[in-house]
Design a protein around this motif. Structure first.
Motif, PDB file in Angstrom:
ATOM      1  N   ASN A   1      23.529  28.963   0.862  1.00 45.11           N
ATOM      2  CA  ASN A   1      23.747  28.276   2.149  1.00 45.11           C
ATOM      3  C   ASN A   1      22.786  27.100   2.290  1.00 45.11           C
ATOM      4  O   ASN A   1      22.073  26.956   3.286  1.00 45.11           O
ATOM      5  CB  ASN A   1      23.550  29.239   3.326  1.00 45.11           C
ATOM      6  CG  ASN A   1      24.420  30.467   3.239  1.00 45.11           C
ATOM      7  OD1 ASN A   1      25.532  30.410   2.729  1.00 45.11           O
ATOM      8  ND2 ASN A   1      23.917  31.586   3.723  1.00 45.11           N
TER       9      ASN A   1
ATOM     10  N   ARG B   1      26.154  34.306   8.833  1.00 49.98           N
ATOM     11  CA  ARG B   1      24.723  34.070   8.618  1.00 49.98           C
ATOM     12  C   ARG B   1      23.903  35.328   8.895  1.00 49.98           C
ATOM     13  O   ARG B   1      22.691  35.252   9.094  1.00 49.98           O
ATOM     14  CB  ARG B   1      24.248  32.919   9.507  1.00 49.98           C
ATOM     15  CG  ARG B   1      24.966  31.615   9.217  1.00 49.98           C
ATOM     16  CD  ARG B   1      24.606  30.568  10.258  1.00 49.98           C
ATOM     17  NE  ARG B   1      23.176  30.281  10.252  1.00 49.98           N
ATOM     18  CZ  ARG B   1      22.572  29.644  11.258  1.00 49.98           C
ATOM     19  NH1 ARG B   1      23.254  29.270  12.333  1.00 49.98           N
ATOM     20  NH2 ARG B   1      21.267  29.404  11.186  1.00 49.98           N
TER      21      ARG B   1
ATOM     22  N   THR C   1      21.310  35.272   2.251  1.00 46.65           N
ATOM     23  CA  THR C   1      21.351  35.134   3.713  1.00 46.65           C
ATOM     24  C   THR C   1      20.411  34.011   4.147  1.00 46.65           C
ATOM     25  O   THR C   1      20.002  33.936   5.303  1.00 46.65           O
ATOM     26  CB  THR C   1      20.947  36.453   4.390  1.00 46.65           C
ATOM     27  OG1 THR C   1      21.600  37.550   3.738  1.00 46.65           O
ATOM     28  CG2 THR C   1      21.402  36.486   5.843  1.00 46.65           C
TER      29      THR C   1
ATOM     30  N   GLY D   1      19.621  32.357   7.770  1.00 46.42           N
ATOM     31  CA  GLY D   1      20.239  33.326   8.662  1.00 46.42           C
ATOM     32  C   GLY D   1      19.279  34.461   8.994  1.00 46.42           C
ATOM     33  O   GLY D   1      18.062  34.344   8.859  1.00 46.42           O
TER      34      GLY D   1
END
Length: 524
Positions: free
Chosen positions: A105, A137, A182, A185
């Protein structure tokens, strides 16, 4: 322009378009803090559906977010820890831009992997971006003893190295774990003490330096992650523990708790229990008087103080949810058997609540000796007695002489009894209870029932409560129960093979005796 305008930017598809919009990137914790500040200033509810924590747990979670802390929720089973954690993503922006087709991400303004950097160097302002929604997220892992560093952080992927003819010194052979995936997030680990100590050590860098290292690589990946944990205090000693350096790195430890009042517990149970049974032509309308909802809730309060139950394990609010559902089902089944379209729950239906209790409490040695079923019935009996004392005068009051109960007790003292079959129709139930002198007037005076069904179940409530005060005898069978004179009940027990003094003594008939020495005796 900040992330608050991200919804208006989702049609931007390249890094250059983001730059033109003057898009400003914030860290996850800055983002959570800013969005929480907006909600608090606007008076919005931050954790809807979470009851009983308004003055305790929720302010502390909000303080931790405002301080940009990683946090741990510490509490016994069934205290909404996981639900609270899963609501944190509501404080994230609706969407954020990430480099298209990258594993972590990645922020298009500051890529952290070799792949992301290569894309930006090659494409420049034409770097393709996609918009990641807030629900994507959030990551979560239940800590189990077999969890590995590879699961959480990552490891070398030999198959990838072979297929792409890469050496193990190449960053691209890394297979990232669920924590780095992740990135940007929130990542939660439930039941943290169940992680082996050596795995907990692997979290040190994430918590303090906000980066990860994999195997022997000399590269570091700076992550942007808020770490959230949950743990049960029991786990600190019986199943595992938190290594001290990891505890030190968790900025805020927030303790959860069970409902502090019956009203709060009732609200939670009302919210969580499945009560609307209006499905199909054979559906039954089941009425639940308020005092029954209070009895169900009181069962949990009694369990949390019971000497038979391991209090370090806790008594989950799931007990009351399951108990109320079982109570409704018992009334529903009975009505279906009798061809009735509606009915009211009865005290005798509480017998069917025991299976909803026995599997959800951990017994100490004394409880194991008595048996889970007996302990569950004892808790129900104590709850009935506690609620009766809230609505009615104390029948054990010597000075007052119990004038309100004289007619009822005199009726039983004349050798009379009633049999309440668990499947009897509403009409037969009303007729049976109606035989007892003064019982209906007593229920109507103190309970103020709204329907005849509530009147009749209130009448049984009085009889059962007099039994709990050792003023009326009771014998339980598989098909129902019989109420009779307390002396006759005791003598019958002796006639069946009991020995005088084994089950009762003169103190059993003392008005002030509440049988605290043997709380199970009422069900024998």
């Amino acid at each position: 322009m900040n992330r608050r305008s991200s919804m208006a930017l989702t049609d931007r598809t390249t890094l250059g378009e983001l730059k033109e919009a003057d898009y400003q990137v914030r860290s996850v914790k800055d983002e959570l803090r800013a969005n929480l500040m907006q909600k608090l200033r606007a008076g919005e509810e931050v954790f809807p559906g979470i009851l009983g924590y308004d003055e305790t747990v929720i302010p502390r979670i909000q303080n931790a977010i405002l301080a940009k802390h990683d946090l741990i929720l510490l509490g016994l089973r069934g205290q909404a820890k996981s639900r609270l954690i899963r609501m944190l993503p509501r404080l994230l922006d609706d969407h954020i831009p990430v480099i298209e087709d990258t594993p972590l991400n990645e922020d298009p303004f500051n890529p952290i992997t070799k792949q992301g950097r290569a894309i930006v160097e090659e494409r420049g302002d034409d770097t393709p971006i996609e918009w990641l929604p807030r629900e994507a997220r959030y990551g979560e892992k239940l800590a189990t003893p077999d969890t590995t560093i590879a699961d959480l952080i990552g490891d070398i992927d030999p198959i990838k190295a072979a297929n792409e003819r890469l050496t193990y010194a190449d960053e691209e052979v890394i297979h990232f774990g669920i924590v780095p995936r992740t990135n940007r997030g929130i990542f939660a680990i439930n039941e943290l003490p169940d992680l082996q100590p050596r795995i907990q050590v692997g979290l040190f860098n994430i918590m303090e330096e906000q980066d990860i290292q994999i195997r022997g690589f000399n590269v570091r990946f700076p992550l942007d992650v808020m770490m959230v944990f949950s743990a049960n205090p029991e786990d600190y000693t019986s199943r595992g523990n938190l290594v001290t350096p990891l505890k030190d790195r968790i900025d805020s430890q927030i303790t959860t708790h069970y409902p502090k009042t019956i009203e709060t517990g009732m609200s939670i149970t009302e919210q969580e229990a499945w009560q609307d049974r209006a499905d199909g032509a054979a559906a039954v309308d089941v009425h639940i008087p308020r005092f029954f909802r209070e009895i169900v809730e009181q069962v949990a309060f009694e369990a949390r103080e019971s000497e038979y139950i391991d209090q370090t394990s806790g008594v989950s609010v799931r007990v009351t949810r399951a108990a109320l559902e079982a109570l409704i089902s018992a009334a529903e089944r009975r009505a279906l058997l009798n061809g009735e379209d509606e009915t009211t729950v009865r005290v005798s239906d509480l017998m069917h609540v025991a299976p909803a209790i026995t599997g959800k409490v951990e017994l100490v040695y004394e409880g194991e000796q008595e048996g889970a079923e007996e302990v569950a019935l004892t808790l129900i009996g104590r709850a009935v007695r506690a609620l009766f004392d809230e609505y009615f005068p104390d029948p054990s009051d010597k000075e007052e002489g119990r004038p309100e109960y004289k007619d009822v007790l005199d009726w039983f003292a004349q050798g009379r009894s009633i049999d309440l079959d668990q499947d009897m129709s509403d009409a037969a139930y009303a007729e049976t209870l109606g035989q007892i002198d003064g019982l209906q007037a007593l229920a109507e005076e103190y309970l103020s029932p709204d329907t005849t069904g509530e009147t009749h179940t209130g009448m049984e409530f009085v009889v059962e409560s007099l039994h709990q005060h050792s003023l009326v005898g009771k014998e339980i069978s598989d098909g129902g129960q019989t109420y009779d004179d307390i002396m006759g009940s005791m003598l019958s027990s002796i006639g069946d093979g009991g020995v005088p003094g084994d089950d009762f003594d003169e103190g059993d008939f003392d008005d002030d005796d509440d049988d605290t020495d043997d709380p199970l005796s009422r069900y024998r």
